[in-house]
Design a protein around this motif. Structure first.
Motif, short mmCIF file in Angstrom:
data_model
loop_
_atom_site.label_atom_id
_atom_site.label_comp_id
_atom_site.label_asym_id
_atom_site.label_seq_id
_atom_site.Cartn_x
_atom_site.Cartn_y
_atom_site.Cartn_z
N ARG A 81 0.87 -1.18 0.00
CA ARG A 81 0.00 0.00 0.00
C ARG A 81 0.91 1.23 0.00
N TYR A 82 1.16 1.74 -1.19
CA TYR A 82 2.16 2.80 -1.37
C TYR A 82 1.80 4.06 -0.59
N SER A 83 0.55 4.43 -0.55
CA SER A 83 0.16 5.65 0.16
C SER A 83 0.50 5.57 1.65
N ARG A 84 0.38 4.38 2.19
CA ARG A 84 0.72 4.20 3.62
C ARG A 84 2.23 4.29 3.83
N TYR A 85 3.01 3.77 2.87
CA TYR A 85 4.47 3.90 2.97
C TYR A 85 4.86 5.39 2.89
N GLU A 86 4.24 6.12 1.99
CA GLU A 86 4.55 7.55 1.84
C GLU A 86 4.23 8.33 3.11
N SER A 87 3.11 8.03 3.74
CA SER A 87 2.68 8.81 4.90
C SER A 87 3.31 8.35 6.21
N GLU A 88 3.53 7.02 6.38
CA GLU A 88 3.99 6.50 7.67
C GLU A 88 5.33 5.77 7.60
N GLN A 89 5.84 5.55 6.40
CA GLN A 89 7.09 4.81 6.17
C GLN A 89 7.05 3.41 6.79
#
Length: 113
Positions: A81-89
């Motif tokens: 889930r790329y958006s979660r990686y971007e926001s929370e790493q």
């Protein structure tokens, strides 16, 4: 395709294993040029996260890093889930069944020196 979960084409539906288990290997390769005096001229560290997943059902997993700021130039398996990686790493994902590369990355050069 038949047998897949509609929004997760990488995972079949109804997967069952007698032994639910997952193996995660972090593999890093160091490339360096060292002169005859032993001084490092240049270096680069590349890594990948290799996974062997044998989990039943639709497991929702989370993988965190102690210091995600050292990771650079990432590429991900479509299950991330790329958006979660971007926001929370963090790596949040439903893994495919079997062997796959979860992520490839480079360690920031400023961290190595």
């Amino acid at each position: 395709p038949s047998g897949t979960i509609s929004n997760m084409p990488w995972r079949r539906s109804g997967v069952k294993h007698h032994n639910n288990e997952i193996y995660i290997d972090i593999i890093e390769e160091i490339d360096a040029i060292i002169d005859v005096l032993g001084n490092v001229i240049s270096y680069d560290v590349n890594g990948s996260i290799q996974v062997q997943s044998n989990l039943s059902g639709v497991p929702d997993l989370l993988l965190t890093f102690k210091d995600p700021n050292i990771i650079d130039d990432c590429s991900f398996h479509p299950c991330i889930r790329y958006s979660r990686y971007e926001s929370e790493q963090v790596l949040s994902f439903v893994p495919p069944d079997g062997n796959f590369t979860l992520m490839r990355y480079r360690v920031k050069p400023s961290v190595i020196s």
